[in-house]
Design a protein around this motif. Structure first.
Motif, PDB file in Angstrom:
ATOM      1  N   PHE A  39       0.846  -1.193   0.000  1.00  0.00           N
ATOM      2  CA  PHE A  39       0.000   0.000   0.000  1.00  0.00           C
ATOM      3  C   PHE A  39       0.876   1.236   0.000  1.00  0.00           C
ATOM      4  CE2 PHE A  39       0.814  -0.822   4.466  1.00  0.00           C
ATOM      5  CZ  PHE A  39       1.105   0.441   4.959  1.00  0.00           C
ATOM      6  N   ILE A  40       0.260   2.393  -0.215  1.00  0.00           N
ATOM      7  CA  ILE A  40       0.935   3.680  -0.149  1.00  0.00           C
ATOM      8  C   ILE A  40      -0.054   4.650   0.489  1.00  0.00           C
ATOM      9  CG2 ILE A  40       0.194   4.361  -2.469  1.00  0.00           C
ATOM     10  CD1 ILE A  40       2.906   5.792  -2.803  1.00  0.00           C
ATOM     11  N   THR A  41       0.438   5.590   1.271  1.00  0.00           N
ATOM     12  CA  THR A  41      -0.488   6.560   1.861  1.00  0.00           C
ATOM     13  C   THR A  41      -0.853   7.615   0.820  1.00  0.00           C
ATOM     14  OG1 THR A  41       1.218   8.055   2.698  1.00  0.00           O
ATOM     15  CG2 THR A  41       0.506   6.244   4.167  1.00  0.00           C
ATOM     16  N   LEU A  42      -1.979   8.257   1.036  1.00  0.00           N
ATOM     17  CA  LEU A  42      -2.428   9.289   0.107  1.00  0.00           C
ATOM     18  C   LEU A  42      -1.401  10.410  -0.002  1.00  0.00           C
ATOM     19  CD1 LEU A  42      -4.573  10.411  -1.780  1.00  0.00           C
ATOM     20  CD2 LEU A  42      -5.788  11.295   0.228  1.00  0.00           C
ATOM     21  N   GLY A  43      -0.800  10.807   1.124  1.00  0.00           N
ATOM     22  CA  GLY A  43       0.229  11.848   1.100  1.00  0.00           C
ATOM     23  C   GLY A  43       1.424  11.440   0.263  1.00  0.00           C
ATOM     24  N   GLN A  44       1.892  10.214   0.430  1.00  0.00           N
ATOM     25  CA  GLN A  44       3.019   9.716  -0.360  1.00  0.00           C
ATOM     26  C   GLN A  44       2.641   9.628  -1.836  1.00  0.00           C
ATOM     27  OE1 GLN A  44       3.475   6.001   1.731  1.00  0.00           O
ATOM     28  NE2 GLN A  44       5.307   6.719   2.817  1.00  0.00           N
TER      29      GLN A  44
ATOM     30  N   GLN B 276      -8.807  21.026   0.026  1.00  0.00           N
ATOM     31  CA  GLN B 276      -9.509  20.506  -1.145  1.00  0.00           C
ATOM     32  C   GLN B 276      -9.880  19.040  -0.998  1.00  0.00           C
ATOM     33  OE1 GLN B 276      -7.817  21.535  -4.927  1.00  0.00           O
ATOM     34  NE2 GLN B 276      -8.657  19.748  -5.911  1.00  0.00           N
ATOM     35  N   GLY B 277      -8.936  18.232  -0.579  1.00  0.00           N
ATOM     36  CA  GLY B 277      -9.173  16.800  -0.492  1.00  0.00           C
ATOM     37  C   GLY B 277      -9.041  16.125  -1.845  1.00  0.00           C
ATOM     38  N   ALA B 278      -9.230  14.835  -1.855  1.00  0.00           N
ATOM     39  CA  ALA B 278      -9.170  14.032  -3.069  1.00  0.00           C
ATOM     40  C   ALA B 278     -10.242  12.960  -2.968  1.00  0.00           C
ATOM     41  CB  ALA B 278      -7.795  13.384  -3.212  1.00  0.00           C
ATOM     42  N   LEU B 279     -10.732  12.520  -4.100  1.00  0.00           N
ATOM     43  CA  LEU B 279     -11.698  11.424  -4.112  1.00  0.00           C
ATOM     44  C   LEU B 279     -10.938  10.109  -4.178  1.00  0.00           C
ATOM     45  CD1 LEU B 279     -14.479  12.625  -6.589  1.00  0.00           C
ATOM     46  CD2 LEU B 279     -14.623  12.454  -4.103  1.00  0.00           C
ATOM     47  N   VAL B 280     -11.201   9.245  -3.223  1.00  0.00           N
ATOM     48  CA  VAL B 280     -10.621   7.903  -3.218  1.00  0.00           C
ATOM     49  C   VAL B 280     -11.792   6.934  -3.330  1.00  0.00           C
ATOM     50  CG1 VAL B 280      -9.286   6.207  -1.926  1.00  0.00           C
ATOM     51  CG2 VAL B 280      -8.684   8.638  -1.777  1.00  0.00           C
ATOM     52  N   ASN B 281     -11.849   6.245  -4.445  1.00  0.00           N
ATOM     53  CA  ASN B 281     -12.977   5.339  -4.722  1.00  0.00           C
ATOM     54  C   ASN B 281     -14.314   6.056  -4.540  1.00  0.00           C
ATOM     55  OD1 ASN B 281     -11.151   3.237  -5.247  1.00  0.00           O
ATOM     56  ND2 ASN B 281     -11.054   2.725  -3.086  1.00  0.00           N
ATOM     57  N   ASN B 282     -14.396   7.276  -5.070  1.00  0.00           N
ATOM     58  CA  ASN B 282     -15.592   8.131  -5.053  1.00  0.00           C
ATOM     59  C   ASN B 282     -15.998   8.625  -3.670  1.00  0.00           C
ATOM     60  OD1 ASN B 282     -16.121   8.239  -7.866  1.00  0.00           O
ATOM     61  ND2 ASN B 282     -16.918   6.155  -7.760  1.00  0.00           N
ATOM     62  N   GLU B 283     -15.084   8.587  -2.692  1.00  0.00           N
ATOM     63  CA  GLU B 283     -15.344   9.137  -1.362  1.00  0.00           C
ATOM     64  C   GLU B 283     -14.339  10.252  -1.103  1.00  0.00           C
ATOM     65  OE1 GLU B 283     -15.396   6.220   1.758  1.00  0.00           O
ATOM     66  OE2 GLU B 283     -16.568   4.820   0.553  1.00  0.00           O
ATOM     67  N   LEU B 284     -14.830  11.411  -0.655  1.00  0.00           N
ATOM     68  CA  LEU B 284     -13.948  12.533  -0.375  1.00  0.00           C
ATOM     69  C   LEU B 284     -13.051  12.198   0.804  1.00  0.00           C
ATOM     70  CD1 LEU B 284     -13.124  15.384  -1.152  1.00  0.00           C
ATOM     71  CD2 LEU B 284     -14.884  16.241   0.407  1.00  0.00           C
ATOM     72  N   GLU B 285     -11.759  12.398   0.637  1.00  0.00           N
ATOM     73  CA  GLU B 285     -10.770  12.051   1.665  1.00  0.00           C
ATOM     74  C   GLU B 285      -9.877  13.251   1.952  1.00  0.00           C
ATOM     75  OE1 GLU B 285      -9.434  10.502   4.495  1.00  0.00           O
ATOM     76  OE2 GLU B 285     -10.316   8.814   3.391  1.00  0.00           O
ATOM     77  N   HIS B 286      -9.701  13.539   3.238  1.00  0.00           N
ATOM     78  CA  HIS B 286      -8.840  14.638   3.671  1.00  0.00           C
ATOM     79  C   HIS B 286      -7.627  14.150   4.469  1.00  0.00           C
ATOM     80  CE1 HIS B 286     -11.501  17.881   2.366  1.00  0.00           C
ATOM     81  NE2 HIS B 286     -12.507  17.123   2.785  1.00  0.00           N
ATOM     82  N   ARG B 287      -7.544  12.860   4.746  1.00  0.00           N
ATOM     83  CA  ARG B 287      -6.442  12.316   5.552  1.00  0.00           C
ATOM     84  C   ARG B 287      -5.276  11.918   4.669  1.00  0.00           C
ATOM     85  NH1 ARG B 287      -8.877   7.245   8.003  1.00  0.00           N
ATOM     86  NH2 ARG B 287      -9.787   7.222   5.933  1.00  0.00           N
ATOM     87  N   ARG B 288      -4.108  12.479   4.943  1.00  0.00           N
ATOM     88  CA  ARG B 288      -2.951  12.105   4.120  1.00  0.00           C
ATOM     89  C   ARG B 288      -2.441  10.720   4.472  1.00  0.00           C
ATOM     90  NH1 ARG B 288       1.971  15.628   6.673  1.00  0.00           N
ATOM     91  NH2 ARG B 288       1.168  15.562   8.778  1.00  0.00           N
ATOM     92  N   GLY B 289      -2.847  10.173   5.615  1.00  0.00           N
ATOM     93  CA  GLY B 289      -2.444   8.829   6.018  1.00  0.00           C
ATOM     94  C   GLY B 289      -3.336   7.728   5.487  1.00  0.00           C
TER      95      GLY B 289
END
Length: 72
Positions: free
Chosen positions: A11-16, A37-50
Protein backbone atom coordinates in the motif's frame (compact mmCIF):
# COMPACT_ATOMS: atom_id res chain seq x y z
CA UNK A 1 -9.39 6.32 -18.46
CA UNK A 2 -7.22 6.45 -15.38
CA UNK A 3 -3.48 7.00 -15.45
CA UNK A 4 -1.84 4.00 -13.79
CA UNK A 5 0.65 4.60 -10.99
CA UNK A 6 2.83 1.65 -10.00
CA UNK A 7 3.82 0.95 -6.41
CA UNK A 8 6.18 -1.78 -5.22
CA UNK A 9 4.71 -2.13 -1.72
CA UNK A 10 1.39 -3.52 -0.49
CA UNK A 11 0.00 0.00 0.00
CA UNK A 12 0.94 3.68 -0.15
CA UNK A 13 -0.49 6.56 1.86
CA UNK A 14 -2.43 9.29 0.11
CA UNK A 15 0.23 11.85 1.10
CA UNK A 16 3.02 9.72 -0.36
CA UNK A 17 0.94 9.10 -3.48
CA UNK A 18 0.44 12.82 -4.11
CA UNK A 19 4.19 13.41 -3.80
CA UNK A 20 4.85 10.41 -6.08
CA UNK A 21 2.75 11.84 -8.92
CA UNK A 22 4.65 15.14 -8.62
CA UNK A 23 1.79 17.57 -8.14
CA UNK A 24 3.08 18.83 -4.79
CA UNK A 25 6.62 18.73 -3.50
CA UNK A 26 6.55 18.79 0.29
CA UNK A 27 4.59 17.10 3.03
CA UNK A 28 3.43 20.48 4.29
CA UNK A 29 2.00 21.37 0.90
CA UNK A 30 0.25 17.99 0.73
CA UNK A 31 -1.24 18.46 4.22
CA UNK A 32 -2.63 21.90 3.35
CA UNK A 33 -3.95 20.72 0.00
CA UNK A 34 -5.78 17.76 1.51
CA UNK A 35 -7.22 19.83 4.38
CA UNK A 36 -8.56 22.44 1.98
CA UNK A 37 -9.51 20.51 -1.15
CA UNK A 38 -9.17 16.80 -0.49
CA UNK A 39 -9.17 14.03 -3.07
CA UNK A 40 -11.70 11.42 -4.11
CA UNK A 41 -10.62 7.90 -3.22
CA UNK A 42 -12.98 5.34 -4.72
CA UNK A 43 -15.59 8.13 -5.05
CA UNK A 44 -15.34 9.14 -1.36
CA UNK A 45 -13.95 12.53 -0.38
CA UNK A 46 -10.77 12.05 1.67
CA UNK A 47 -8.84 14.64 3.67
CA UNK A 48 -6.44 12.32 5.55
CA UNK A 49 -2.95 12.11 4.12
CA UNK A 50 -2.44 8.83 6.02
CA UNK A 51 -5.26 7.08 4.14
CA UNK A 52 -3.87 3.81 2.81
CA UNK A 53 -4.22 3.21 -0.90
CA UNK A 54 -4.12 -0.32 -2.28
CA UNK A 55 -3.84 -1.73 -5.81
CA UNK A 56 -6.97 -1.01 -7.88
CA UNK A 57 -7.94 2.04 -5.80
CA UNK A 58 -9.01 5.01 -7.93
CA UNK A 59 -7.85 8.49 -6.89
CA UNK A 60 -9.35 11.59 -8.49
CA UNK A 61 -7.86 15.01 -7.87
CA UNK A 62 -9.83 17.97 -9.16
CA UNK A 63 -8.09 19.90 -11.97
CA UNK A 64 -5.22 17.38 -11.93
CA UNK A 65 -6.39 13.96 -13.06
CA UNK A 66 -7.62 10.49 -12.32
CA UNK A 67 -5.25 7.73 -11.23
CA UNK A 68 -5.35 4.00 -10.56
CA UNK A 69 -2.91 2.34 -8.15
CA UNK A 70 -1.32 -0.79 -9.60
CA UNK A 71 1.15 -3.24 -8.06
CA UNK A 72 4.62 -3.28 -9.64
Amino acid sequence: MHEEVEINTDFITLGQFIKLINILESGGMVKGFLQEQGALVNNELEHRRGRKLYPNDIIEIEHVGSYKVVKD
